[in-house]
Enzyme design. Structure first.
Site, PDB file in Angstrom:
ATOM      1  CG  ASP A  34      35.635  32.367  46.082  1.00  0.00           C
ATOM      2  OD1 ASP A  34      36.698  32.801  46.571  1.00  0.00           O
ATOM      3  OD2 ASP A  34      35.438  32.276  44.853  1.00  0.00           O
ATOM      4  CB  ALA A 120      35.919  45.724  34.683  1.00  0.00           C
ATOM      5  CG  LEU A 122      32.314  43.545  35.725  1.00  0.00           C
ATOM      6  CD1 LEU A 122      31.519  44.225  34.632  1.00  0.00           C
ATOM      7  CD2 LEU A 122      31.513  43.591  37.033  1.00  0.00           C
ATOM      8  CB  SER A 125      38.886  34.587  33.445  1.00  0.00           C
ATOM      9  OG  SER A 125      38.653  35.090  34.719  1.00  0.00           O
ATOM     10  CG  ASP A 169      34.786  34.669  39.805  1.00  0.00           C
ATOM     11  OD1 ASP A 169      34.137  35.120  40.772  1.00  0.00           O
ATOM     12  OD2 ASP A 169      35.968  34.949  39.588  1.00  0.00           O
TER      13      ASP A 169
HETATM   14  C1  GLA Z   1      38.497  36.582  42.233  1.00  0.00           C
HETATM   15  C2  GLA Z   1      38.366  35.057  42.218  1.00  0.00           C
HETATM   16  C3  GLA Z   1      37.153  34.606  43.036  1.00  0.00           C
HETATM   17  C4  GLA Z   1      37.149  35.250  44.425  1.00  0.00           C
HETATM   18  C5  GLA Z   1      37.372  36.754  44.321  1.00  0.00           C
HETATM   19  C6  GLA Z   1      37.518  37.389  45.689  1.00  0.00           C
HETATM   20  O1  GLA Z   1      37.434  37.154  41.529  1.00  0.00           O
HETATM   21  O2  GLA Z   1      38.259  34.585  40.900  1.00  0.00           O
HETATM   22  O3  GLA Z   1      37.136  33.203  43.117  1.00  0.00           O
HETATM   23  O4  GLA Z   1      38.096  34.655  45.254  1.00  0.00           O
HETATM   24  O5  GLA Z   1      38.524  37.071  43.567  1.00  0.00           O
HETATM   25  O6  GLA Z   1      36.342  37.271  46.400  1.00  0.00           O
END
Ligand code: GLA
Length: 373
Positions: A34, A120, A122, A125, A169
């Site tokens: 991402d 975890a 998930l 944040s 996220d």
């Molecule tokens: C964390 C980051 C996301 C993404 C993942 C790995 O969760 O917050 O933006 O980069 O790692 O895919």
């Protein structure tokens, strides 16, 4: 849910509050893509950060976390400075971005609660950021579309909290939809919903309950390595890059680039598999993704590998580490009647690492919104 008894105890007059919630997310596939203009396939989960809010007619923001049983308070003219309590910096970061974008808001009382496990993988944040942003923007009459909300959340985390995360996220916490995964192109932010028709299968989250201290340092290092790949090959984006072009890179960078390029391919194949109801193919892609995260991107760890190896051994159709890595959870695709391996796995894991695993059944849910309690 919000503990209204506690809310009354902390701030009084719970009836004057409005209530919001934002979900965590799980990423089916597309890990560490991402921030590389790549593809991801996450969905919002039925575990949330809850936020109760009211204006307090003062020039102060008072924030209470039920999870940490802690209160923090700061003036509206003191939003620039980070708080010593780490959890406060997520809501504060949201206010900081809003203020710097020219939005105005009043003093508020904010009460946070959560049933999302922290650490975890998930994304608790992003859920805090989106819950607070929905609440603050609504009660202050600030109109924001979902894309702007996702971007504000990411900016708060990048620039105030100091984690250089991508947008997956926050985007998922904003755009989540019950019954659907989100196929997102992080370069254009174009997306489409993909129905989560898993047939006799469902997703199970297996939390290793470990978080290695190198996680955020290694995360930022991976980002730097990816920037170096583009610089060395004189490309603006991973999307311009072909696998045949990476051979001139030093070995470590070759491995990182190969993961990103192949992982993007796997996301496209996974969308197709989901749409065709080919869950076994999806499972195979999950295992491939884990192998690549372990060997090429090198963000897995012994505990995650142990769980994934166990699943393979038991002929479970798919599983992989989820999120940033170096701990956190494994996502597994399991048939309902196969769940009986949990006890055996937990026991073997405990024997090897002296840690208890946590199993979470998860379903998809809607993105951030106002709720009644
Ligand atoms: C964390 C980051 C996301 C993404 C993942 C790995 O969760 O917050 O933006 O980069 O790692 O895919």
């Amino acid at each position: 849910m919000i503990d209204t008894v506690k809310l009354n105890e902390v701030f009084g007059d719970a009836k004057k509050f409005r209530f919001f919630r934002a979900p965590g997310r799980v990423n089916i596939i597309g890990e560490h893509t991402d921030y590389n203009d790549g593809f991801v396939l996450p969905f919002a989960v039925d575990k949330f950060v809850f936020c109760a809010i009211r204006k307090n007619k003062s020039k102060k923001v008072r924030i209470f976390s039920a999870l940490f049983d802690e209160m923090d308070e700061f003036g509206l003219d003191d939003i620039e400075n980070k708080s010593e309590k780490f959890w406060v910096n997520y809501p504060k970061g949201i206010l900081w971005v809003l203020k710097n974008s020219g939005y105005e808001f009043d003093g508020m009382d904010i009460f946070l609660d959560s049933n999302l496990p922290v650490g975890a993988g998930l994304s608790s944040s992003a859920a805090i950021e989106l819950a607070v942003l929905s609440a603050v923007s609504t009660v202050n009459g600030i109109k924001l579309d979902k894309e702007s909300m996702a971007k504000i959340g990411q900016k708060a985390e990048n620039e105030f909290v100091g984690v250089r995360c991508g947008i997956m996220d926050q985007f998922t916490s904003a755009f989540g939809k019950k019954g659907q995964a989100i196929f997102l192109d992080t370069m254009t932010l174009k997306y489409k919903y993909v129905p989560l028709n898993l047939g006799e299968y469902s997703f199970l989250i297996i939390d290793t309950n470990v978080k290695h201290s190198l996680a955020s340092g290694e995360y930022n290092l991976r980002r730097k390595q990816c920037e170096e790949i583009l610089k060395t090959l004189n490309k603006k984006s991973f999307r311009e890059l072909k696998i045949s072009e990476i051979e001139i890179l030093p070995e470590v960078l070759q491995k990182r680039a190969k993961h990103v390029l192949m992982e993007n391919e796997r996301v496209l194949k996974s969308v197709e598999a989901l749409e065709n109801g080919d869950i076994e193919e999806l499972g195979r892609l999950l295992y491939e993704s884990h192998q690549s995260l372990k060997e090429l991107y090198e963000v897995s760890c012994e505990e995650l590998d142990f769980v994934v190896d166990y699943l393979k051994d038991k002929d479970i159709i798919g599983g992989r580490m989820v999120g940033g890595g170096f701990g956190g959870s494994v996502i597994a695709l399991v048939k309902r009647e196969e769940k009986n391996f949990e006890e055996d796995l937990a026991e073997k894991f405990r024997k090897k690492f002296s840690i208890d695993l946590t199993f979470e059944e998860i379903e998809s849910e809607d993105g951030a919104k106002e709720i009644t309690v």
